[in-house]
Every structure is written in structure tokens, then in C-alpha cells.
Design an enzyme around this catalytic site. Structure first.
Site, PDB file in Angstrom:
ATOM      1  N   HIS A   1      -5.550 -33.937  17.578  1.00 54.35           N
ATOM      2  CA  HIS A   1      -4.468 -34.797  18.068  1.00 54.35           C
ATOM      3  C   HIS A   1      -3.388 -33.979  18.729  1.00 54.35           C
ATOM      4  O   HIS A   1      -2.270 -34.449  18.915  1.00 54.35           O
ATOM      5  CB  HIS A   1      -3.906 -35.632  16.909  1.00 54.35           C
ATOM      6  CG  HIS A   1      -4.959 -36.503  16.309  1.00 54.35           C
ATOM      7  ND1 HIS A   1      -5.128 -37.820  16.676  1.00 54.35           N
ATOM      8  CD2 HIS A   1      -5.949 -36.228  15.421  1.00 54.35           C
ATOM      9  CE1 HIS A   1      -6.164 -38.321  16.018  1.00 54.35           C
ATOM     10  NE2 HIS A   1      -6.679 -37.375  15.252  1.00 54.35           N
TER      11      HIS A   1
ATOM     12  N   GLU B   1      10.512  -4.816   4.418  1.00 53.23           N
ATOM     13  CA  GLU B   1      10.572  -6.214   3.976  1.00 53.23           C
ATOM     14  C   GLU B   1      10.226  -6.332   2.493  1.00 53.23           C
ATOM     15  O   GLU B   1      10.914  -6.997   1.724  1.00 53.23           O
ATOM     16  CB  GLU B   1       9.573  -7.070   4.777  1.00 53.23           C
ATOM     17  CG  GLU B   1       9.924  -7.274   6.239  1.00 53.23           C
ATOM     18  CD  GLU B   1       9.317  -6.214   7.138  1.00 53.23           C
ATOM     19  OE1 GLU B   1       9.071  -5.076   6.661  1.00 53.23           O
ATOM     20  OE2 GLU B   1       9.108  -6.511   8.330  1.00 53.23           O
TER      21      GLU B   1
ATOM     22  N   LYS C   1       7.861  -0.932  12.305  1.00 53.57           N
ATOM     23  CA  LYS C   1       8.496  -0.468  11.075  1.00 53.57           C
ATOM     24  C   LYS C   1       9.636   0.507  11.394  1.00 53.57           C
ATOM     25  O   LYS C   1      10.617   0.576  10.675  1.00 53.57           O
ATOM     26  CB  LYS C   1       7.468   0.188  10.144  1.00 53.57           C
ATOM     27  CG  LYS C   1       6.451  -0.811   9.579  1.00 53.57           C
ATOM     28  CD  LYS C   1       5.560  -0.208   8.501  1.00 53.57           C
ATOM     29  CE  LYS C   1       4.545  -1.229   7.982  1.00 53.57           C
ATOM     30  NZ  LYS C   1       3.741  -0.778   6.865  1.00 53.57           N
TER      31      LYS C   1
ATOM     32  N   GLY D   1      -4.985  -2.351   5.129  1.00 58.99           N
ATOM     33  CA  GLY D   1      -4.227  -3.501   4.625  1.00 58.99           C
ATOM     34  C   GLY D   1      -4.946  -4.817   4.859  1.00 58.99           C
ATOM     35  O   GLY D   1      -5.100  -5.642   3.956  1.00 58.99           O
ATOM     36  N   ARG D   2      -5.419  -5.031   6.092  1.00 58.51           N
ATOM     37  CA  ARG D   2      -6.038  -6.322   6.428  1.00 58.51           C
ATOM     38  C   ARG D   2      -7.448  -6.448   5.873  1.00 58.51           C
ATOM     39  O   ARG D   2      -8.086  -7.480   6.050  1.00 58.51           O
ATOM     40  CB  ARG D   2      -6.013  -6.533   7.944  1.00 58.51           C
ATOM     41  CG  ARG D   2      -6.663  -5.409   8.737  1.00 58.51           C
ATOM     42  CD  ARG D   2      -6.264  -5.480  10.205  1.00 58.51           C
ATOM     43  NE  ARG D   2      -6.764  -4.343  10.993  1.00 58.51           N
ATOM     44  CZ  ARG D   2      -6.163  -3.162  11.081  1.00 58.51           C
ATOM     45  NH1 ARG D   2      -5.056  -2.918  10.383  1.00 58.51           N
ATOM     46  NH2 ARG D   2      -6.652  -2.213  11.843  1.00 58.51           N
TER      47      ARG D   2
ATOM     48  N   LYS E   1       0.839  -1.197   0.000  1.00 57.32           N
ATOM     49  CA  LYS E   1       0.000   0.000   0.000  1.00 57.32           C
ATOM     50  C   LYS E   1       0.877   1.252   0.000  1.00 57.32           C
ATOM     51  O   LYS E   1       0.690   2.167  -0.784  1.00 57.32           O
ATOM     52  CB  LYS E   1      -0.911  -0.031   1.234  1.00 57.32           C
ATOM     53  CG  LYS E   1      -1.861   1.135   1.333  1.00 57.32           C
ATOM     54  CD  LYS E   1      -2.831   0.930   2.497  1.00 57.32           C
ATOM     55  CE  LYS E   1      -3.634   2.190   2.751  1.00 57.32           C
ATOM     56  NZ  LYS E   1      -4.589   2.024   3.846  1.00 57.32           N
TER      57      LYS E   1
ATOM     58  N   GLU F   1      -5.088  -7.226  14.934  1.00 59.87           N
ATOM     59  CA  GLU F   1      -4.597  -5.897  14.554  1.00 59.87           C
ATOM     60  C   GLU F   1      -5.754  -4.896  14.647  1.00 59.87           C
ATOM     61  O   GLU F   1      -5.540  -3.718  14.918  1.00 59.87           O
ATOM     62  CB  GLU F   1      -4.027  -5.937  13.134  1.00 59.87           C
ATOM     63  CG  GLU F   1      -3.056  -4.818  12.849  1.00 59.87           C
ATOM     64  CD  GLU F   1      -2.299  -5.030  11.555  1.00 59.87           C
ATOM     65  OE1 GLU F   1      -1.282  -5.725  11.563  1.00 59.87           O
ATOM     66  OE2 GLU F   1      -2.736  -4.499  10.520  1.00 59.87           O
TER      67      GLU F   1
HETATM   68  C1  G6Q Z   1      -2.625  -3.937   7.808  1.00 56.41           C
HETATM   69  C2  G6Q Z   1      -1.403  -3.324   8.329  1.00 56.41           C
HETATM   70  C3  G6Q Z   1      -0.124  -4.000   7.903  1.00 56.41           C
HETATM   71  C4  G6Q Z   1       0.286  -3.705   6.468  1.00 56.41           C
HETATM   72  C5  G6Q Z   1       1.711  -4.182   6.237  1.00 56.41           C
HETATM   73  C6  G6Q Z   1       2.178  -3.919   4.828  1.00 56.41           C
HETATM   74  O1  G6Q Z   1      -3.740  -3.579   8.058  1.00 56.41           O
HETATM   75  O2  G6Q Z   1      -1.386  -1.983   8.053  1.00 56.41           O
HETATM   76  O3  G6Q Z   1      -0.174  -5.399   8.065  1.00 56.41           O
HETATM   77  O4  G6Q Z   1      -0.589  -4.307   5.575  1.00 56.41           O
HETATM   78  O5  G6Q Z   1       2.561  -3.566   7.163  1.00 56.41           O
HETATM   79  O6  G6Q Z   1       2.093  -2.573   4.509  1.00 56.41           O
HETATM   80  P1  G6Q Z   1       2.238  -2.099   3.023  1.00 56.41           P
HETATM   81  O7  G6Q Z   1       1.118  -2.672   2.239  1.00 56.41           O
HETATM   82  O8  G6Q Z   1       2.208  -0.602   3.070  1.00 56.41           O
HETATM   83  O9  G6Q Z   1       3.562  -2.622   2.529  1.00 56.41           O
END
Ligand code: G6Q
Length: 561
Positions: A386, A214, A513, A269-270, A208, A355
Site C-alpha cells: 500500500h 553511544e 566514530k 559486529g554484524r 565489542k 556494511e
Molecule cells: C559491525 C560494525 C559496527 C559495530 C558498532 C558497535 O560490523 O563494526 O556496526 O558493531 O559500531 O561497535 P562495538 O560493538 O565495538 O560497540
């Protein structure tokens, strides 16, 4: 509304009194009192059947929870979400994932602008691109077909796509390979690419912000890997696409605007697996099935928006979660899909739920005086039976369970020999039997009647009264997956409304981050740097540097000193 006010609400206090009266009543009694309990405490919508009869509630509980929801303004908050109000208050923006699945022609205004045509414009571009790759018209730099798709992203830009790919694998193009790289651990990237031909590999960089450490690190590794094999900068255009809201950073990386698929700041994001972040899903299952998935999401949205709370699946699930956490003292929820294709669903839900609702202050910033989001965890059945089910049945903690199952399998495998049937019957027999055993247990008298030696009676007694909800649907389809995800999305929102927290921000993730960026310089400095952390952190940095640079351990695969 502040914390004190929630706990001071008459509806909250009425629930406390009610919990004191019925909190210890056994599910055996609830069922004995009401032969129609199974029908009465169930609801159905968009193809999902929700059985909550094995929750420790009676009709009065549901009435009181409904009253609490009304007092907390749930109907108004639902309307505000669908209207595009800035309900994510700490980031001052809407949380409008429902717009991602709004049909063409619907109108949803964000700051006066109708976003539905924008959503469909991106979906149309995704469809053209996906069909081009799937049909072989859009090829790699050397003219080879793009058979491998690697989606690079993390958190919300990864967990949804991975879960959806695994869930819908039965519908995917089996001539293509799909992999997902999220961890900054180089092992993730290396294992995902080691046996692939770069000339046949498409990378989707999902971020986003397009600034996440990463993802950008892995994206650069992918670029180097691709160019090392293909030897031409021009190859980037055929082998890389981006999904982001940040066109400038995407351009800086070297991906042209026509290879970028956008989304918007009002998609968390989620909550983004049905936006362009789901491009890998569309590549795997095709446009028509992706649209079916969106239709499933939308059906649950409409149900949530328009159904009275007492028959509203996400509202019931959310309110039952509040009941279990705040009034019965449960601290976790086990999510137990009896469906192998949903093996990543618990991991996906962990982010969605924790989150969103792992918050310690109200929307106005006052400390909450009650527990908020429970810990979600789980594994597919029957495997969990199990392992950790022992604690569910006989441990000292109350762990409400969500069982998820489908009546029709996508992979029939007949059972050989006595009884016959399909392995799927065995699977679902286990799901149904577990909920029953958790609820009813086995009394000492029953154990004795089986002839068990007296010394073993306590060990073999199950107290029962362990609540569960069962979600049953006909078959795992793209549509069903959409309904299931939307069910949980909205249930999370309902909980957040009751607790008066912002379910759509994630400042805890932002912290992570920042932290690593400060430490990386100390790990990579040529000379040992002066360290000013606490004693433990300083020592860990020194030890790491020493072990990493120790040639004797580097030369061997053994971990022995
Ligand atoms: C989701 C969070 C988080 C995010 C990641 C990746 O709701 O904000 O999990 O999706 O940190 O972020 P980017 O999409 O900006 O790389």
C-alpha cells in the site's frame, strides 16, 4: 586479482555478451519455453525452499555465473573462511562466525588454537546465567526478580539482537520485558526506562570494543538511573553484565569479570548475533531454543560448505545479486518478508549487506571498475503493497525483490464469512500474487479486454519482467531463523568474493566514530569557539548553539519562533 583482471576475465565478458543477448527477454518467454521452469530453477536446503525461476536467467546464465565463481576461486575462498584463514585482509584476521555455531567436538584452529571449546565455554556460561535469571534464582540487588532486560549496544551489537528478539517473540518469556537502547539520542534511553522499576531491571552492555561513544554514554546513563533508584554502588554487580572482547575497559566501567561474557576479534559486529551478543535472545527464548537457532545456522553453513554451486542456496543468491547488479543494471534489492515477526529483518540486512559490500577498492586496494554492494531496503508485506510497491510495479527502475514467507502461522486468526480460511492464507496469497504480477505484468491487450477506456490503457498496463526470488519455509522457528540469517551472511560473502572486496572490514563506520568526537568540544565549549570548518559547518555549529541556548524556545514545546 585486480579490477582490470575481473572485467578482463573471459567469464565476465561471456556474461556481458550473454546479458546483451538475453537481458531484455521477457519472463513470459522464459516460462513459455520451459513448462518445468518452476522446478528447474529452484533449490532446497535446511528447510528453506528457494524459488529463483522468476529471475531473468536461463540455464546458460547459471552455467556462466558458476564459471565466473570458479574463476574467482569461490570454492577455495569458502574453504579458507571455514579453515580460519585471515580472510579479512585489511584487518588481518579471520571472519569466523561459522565457529560460533560449530557443534562441540568440531575443531577450528585460529593461529594454531582450537576455538570451538572457547565458544562452548561462553555458551555454557550464558546458559547458566540465562536460566538463573529466567528461573528467578539470580535476582536484583533488593531481592526482586529481574523481569526487565535492557540491551544497550549499537550497530552490530544491536541490530541482530533486536531483529532476533522480534523474530522469536512468540517463543519468548512473556512475563519478561525486553528493550533495546542504541541511539545516543537521550530519548531512546528515557523511553526505554521511564516505566520500569530499576530493582527489576538487568542491563546488558554490548560492545565489542567497549569504547563506542553511544554505547558507553548510554551505559553511564543506565548506571546513574540504576543507582539513583537503588542508592548503592553494590547494585551494579546484580544489575549490569557486559558482552565484549575488551576485559580492561569492562573492568574500568565497574563490571566484574564474572559478569562479562566474551567473544573474539574474529567475530565481526554484524556477524555476532549468535555470539554472546545474543545474550538477550537467550534470556528471551531460553537455552534450548537458542541452541536450535545455532543448529539452523550450522545446517546452512554445512550446506554452503559442501554443496556444488549450482544447487547451493547462498551461492545462487549471491551470484544472482551479481547478475542483477552488474549485468542487468539493478542498483537496489527490496527485502519483503511476509511475516510480521520479521519486521526488523530488512534493517538488520541493511547493515549485513551494505556494511559488508559497500566497498570501492579491491582487497589489494585498487579501485573497482564495476558496481559493488547494492542498496538493500524493505518492509514487511502486506504493508509495503500500500506504499512503495507502486514503484516496483510501474516505476522506471529495476528493483529485484526477495520475498520471504512461511507456510504455517504462529498466530492463526480465522477469517470471518465468505471463503473462510485463515488470515495467513490471505497473507501468503498476497506474497505469491505479487511475485507473479511483477514477473508477468499485464499487457495493453489484456487491459483493453477488460473494457478499460483507451486513455487509461497506458496507466493500467504493467510491463512485468521484474525479477524476484521467493524463500519459503514451513514455520518461523529459532532453527528457521538461523538458516535464513546464515543464508544471507554467506550470500554476502559470495558477492564479495566475485567483486574481490573485503566484506569483513568497515572503515566507513570507523570514520563516523572519529568525526563526532572532534565536533562535540565545539558544541559544548562554554564560550563560542573559533571555528575552522567550511562555511556551512561553521554556520550550523553557530546556529545550533544559539537555538539550544535560546531560553524562549526552551520554555515552550512549540517549534514556532
Ligand atoms: C559491525 C560494525 C559496527 C559495530 C558498532 C558497535 O560490523 O563494526 O556496526 O558493531 O559500531 O561497535 P562495538 O560493538 O565495538 O560497540
Amino acid at each position: 586479482m585486480s579490477t582490470v583482471e575481473l572485467a578482463a576475465r573471459p567469464q565476465w565478458q561471456a556474461l556481458q555478451r550473454h546479458a546483451a543477448q538475453i537481458g531484455h527477454r521477457h519472463l513470459r518467454e522464459f516460462f513459455a519455453d520451459d513448462p518445468k521452469r518452476g522446478e528447474r530453477f529452484s533449490a532446497e536446503a535446511a528447510g528453506l525452499y528457494l524459488d529463483y525461476a522468476k529471475q531473468r536467467v536461463d540455464a546458460e546464465t547459471i552455467g556462466l555465473l558458476d564459471a565466473l565463481a570458479q574463476a574467482c576461486g569461490l570454492p577455495q575462498r569458502i574453504a579458507a573462511m571455514f579453515r580460519g584463514d585471515a580472510i579479512n585482509t585489511s584487518e588481518d584476521r579471520p571472519a569466523l562466525h561459522v565457529a560460533l555455531r560449530a557443534p562441540r567436538g568440531e575443531k577450528i584452529l585460529v593461529r594454531g588454537h582450537d576455538v570451538v571449546p572457547d565458544v562452548h565455554a561462553v555458551l555454557d556460561r550464558m546458559a547458566a546465567f540465562s536460566e538463573g535469571v529466567r528461573g528467578g534464582e539470580r535476582r536484583g540487588h533488593t531481592g526482586k526478580r529481574l523481569r526487565n532486560v535492557i540491551s544497550i549496544g549499537i550497530g552490530g551489537s544491536d541490530l541482530g539482537p533486536v531483529m532476533a528478539y522480534e523474530a522469536l517473540r512468540a517463543y519468548s518469556d512473556r512475563d519478561m520485558t525486553f528493550r533495546f537502547v542504541s541511539n545516543v539520542d537521550g530519548t531512546d534511553f528515557s523511553e526505554a526506562t521511564r516505566d520500569l522499576d530499576a530493582a527489576e531491571t538487568l542491563f546488558i552492555i554490548c560492545s565489542k570494543t567497549f569504547t563506542t561513544l553511544e554505547t558507553l554514554t548510554n551505559a553511564h546513563a543506565a548506571r546513574r538511573w540504576c543507582l539513583a533508584a537503588l542508592g548503592d554502588e553494590q547494585a551494579v554487580a546484580s544489575h549490569f553484565v557486559a558482552v565484549s572482547t575488551n576485559a580492561d575497559e569492562v573492568a574500568k566501567f565497574g563490571i566484574a569479570a564474572e559478569n562479562m561474557f566474551g567473544f573474539w576479534d574474529w567475530v565481526g559486529g554484524r556477524y555476532s548475533m549468535d555470539s554472546a551478543i545474543g545474550l538477550s535472545t537467550m534470556l528471551a527464548i531460553g537455552t534450548a531454543r537458542f541452541e536450535e537457532m545455532l543448529a539452523g545456522f550450522h545446517a546452512m553453513d554445512e550446506h554452503f560448505r559442501s554443496t556444488p554451486l549450482a544447487r547451493n542456496l547462498p551461492a545462487l543468491m549471491g551470484l544472482l545479486a551479481v547478475w542483477n547488479s552488474n549485468f542487468l543494471g539493478a542498483t537496489t534489492v527490496a527485502v519483503l518478508p511476509y511475516e510480521q515477526y520479521l519486521k526488523r529483518f530488512p534493517a538488520y540486512l541493511q547493515q549485513l549487506t551494505m556494511e559488508s559490500n559497500g566497498k570501492h577498492v579491491t582487497r589489494e586496494g585498487a579501485p573497482v571498475g564495476y558496481s559493488t554492494g547494492p542498496i538493500y531496503w524493505g518492509e514487511p508485506g502486506t504493508n509495503g503493497q500500500h506504499s512503495f510497491y507502486q514503484l516496483l510495479h510501474q516505476g522506471t527502475r529495476l528493483v529485484p525483490c526477495d520475498f520471504i514467507g512461511f507456510a504455517q502461522t504462529l498466530n492463526p486468526v480465522p477469517v470471518h464469512g465468505e471463503g473462510g480460511g485463515d488470515q495467513h492464507d490471505l497473507l501468503l496469497a498476497n506474497l505469491i500474487a505479487q511475485g507473479e504480477a511483477l514477473a508477468f505484468g499485464k499487457t495493453a491487450a489484456q487491459v483493453r479486454a477488460e473494457g478499460v477506456a483507451e486513455a487509461l490503457v497506458p496507466h493500467r498496463t504493467f510491463e512485468g519482467n521484474r525479477p524476484s526470488t521467493t524463500i519459503l519455509a514451513r514455520r518461523l522457528t529459532p532453527y528457521a531463523l538461523g538458516t535464513l540469517v546464515a543464508l544471507y551472511e554467506h550470500s554476502v560473502f559470495v558477492q564479495g568474493v566475485i567483486w574481490d572486496i573485503d566484506s569483513f572490514d568497515q572503515w566507513g563506520v570507523e570514520l563516523g566514530k572519529q568525526l563526532a568526537k572532534a565536533t562535540i568540544a565545539e558544541l559544548t565549549a562554554a564560550e563560542p569557539p573559533a571555528l575552522h570548518h567550511d562555511g556551512s559547518t561553521n554556520e550550523l555549529i553557530r546556529r545550533y548553539r544559539a537555538l539550544r541556548d535560546d531560553a524562549t524556545t526552551a520554555a515552550t514545546t512549540s517549534n514556532r519562533p
